[in-house]
Design a protein around this motif. Structure first.
Motif, short mmCIF file in Angstrom:
data_model
loop_
_atom_site.label_atom_id
_atom_site.label_comp_id
_atom_site.label_asym_id
_atom_site.label_seq_id
_atom_site.Cartn_x
_atom_site.Cartn_y
_atom_site.Cartn_z
N UNK A 169 8.43 3.65 -2.66
CA UNK A 169 7.79 2.80 -3.68
C UNK A 169 6.69 1.97 -3.03
N UNK A 170 5.74 2.67 -2.42
CA UNK A 170 4.57 2.02 -1.86
C UNK A 170 3.45 3.05 -1.73
N UNK A 171 2.25 2.57 -1.45
CA UNK A 171 1.09 3.44 -1.29
C UNK A 171 0.88 3.77 0.18
N UNK A 172 0.50 4.99 0.47
CA UNK A 172 0.25 5.39 1.86
C UNK A 172 -0.76 4.46 2.52
N UNK A 173 -0.36 3.89 3.65
CA UNK A 173 -1.25 2.99 4.37
C UNK A 173 -1.26 1.56 3.87
#
Length: 226
Positions: free
Chosen positions: A62-66
Motif C-alpha cells: 500500500x505505497x508507491x514505488x520509490x
C-alpha cells in the motif's frame, strides 16, 4: 477460492498516515471483490498477520514505488517461500491511470502550462523502484508537455528543495511539486513547507488507487491459479 488480499505498509511512526491507510483499506473492502485484511505496522506485525491468514494470500504493498523507504524495507524482509499459495505484488508505479491522476492533481493544485514541475519522492535503493520513478517522471512530462525533475525527501540527490531551486535558477518563476505519495503523512507535511508555487495532494482518495490495487490482486490471483 478467492485469495485474501493483505494491504501492507509501514505506518508505525506516523499515526496520521496509519489512519489514512485504514481508510484506503476500508474503501478496498467495500468493493467486495475479495476478503481484505491489512498490516500497517512493523515487520513483526506483518509476519503475524501473514501467519494468521489461512488459505491463499496475496500481499499488496500500500505505497508507491520509490515513495516510502520504510515500507519497501518492510516488504523486502517478508519471506513467503514456505507458502506455495501466497505471493507479493509490486508496489504501484508507472501505471498510466495513476500518472494521469497525478497530472490532474497538479491542475487542481494550480499548475499552469509552462510551470516547472518536480516529482517529489522519498527515495529508494531498490533498482526496480528507481526505474519506476524514472518512468513516472517521463510519463508525467508527456502529460504536462514540460520537463519533470525528480527530487528526493530522504535519499539520493537532488533533494526536493534542490530540485525546486535548480528550476528557479533556470528561469522558472513558478515551480509546482507533484507529490509521489499515496496517502497523507509526515512526508507530505514537509513538502507543504517548501518554497513552491503549489504542492499536490496525495493520490488517495482517488478511485483509481483502489482500482489499481484490485487489478494487482486479480493478476496475482491468476498467477497463483496457474
Amino acid at each position: 477460492m478467492v485469495p485474501t488480499m493483505m494491504l501492507a505498509a509501514d505506518s508505525s511512526r506516523d499515526a496520521h498516515r496509519a489512519e489514512a491507510l485504514r481508510g484506503l483499506a476500508d474503501a478496498v473492502t467495500r468493493r467486495g471483490e475479495a476478503p481484505v485484511v491489512s498490516s500497517f505496522g512493523s515487520a513483526d506485525d506483518l509476519r503475524s498477520a501473514v501467519e494468521a491468514v489461512e488459505g491463499p494470500l496475496v500481499v499488496v504493498p500500500a505505497y508507491l514505488a520509490g515513495s516510502d523507504r520504510a515500507s519497501a524495507e518492510l516488504l523486502a524482509g517478508l519471506d513467503l517461500d514456505h507458502r506455495f499459495d501466497a505471493c507479493t505484488t509490486a508496489p504501484l508505479g508507472a501505471v498510466p491511470s495513476i500518472v494521469g491522476s497525478l497530472a490532474r492533481r497538479l491542475q487542481q493544485a494550480g499548475w499552469r502550462p509552462g510551470d516547472g514541475v518536480v516529482l517529489a519522492a522519498d527515495g529508494t535503493s531498490d533498482q526496480d523502484e528507481r526505474h519506476q520513478l524514472t518512468s513516472v517522471a517521463r510519463m508525467l512530462s508527456r502529460r504536462v508537455q514540460s520537463p519533470v525533475q525528480v527530487g528526493y525527501l530522504s535519499a539520493w540527490a537532488p533533494s526536493v528543495t534542490d530540485a525546486v531551486e535548480r528550476l528557479r535558477r533556470r528561469g522558472q518563476d513558478r515551480v509546482c511539486v507533484a507529490a509521489w505519495q499515496l496517502v497523507e503523512g509526515e512526508g507530505h507535511g514537509r513538502l507543504r513547507d517548501l518554497d513552491a508555487t503549489a504542492v499536490t495532494a496525495p493520490l488517495w482518495p482517488a478511485g483509481v488507487v483502489v482500482d489499481t490495487l484490485l487489478a494487482q490482486h486479480r493478476a496475482a490471483t491468476a498467477r497463483l491459479a496457474a
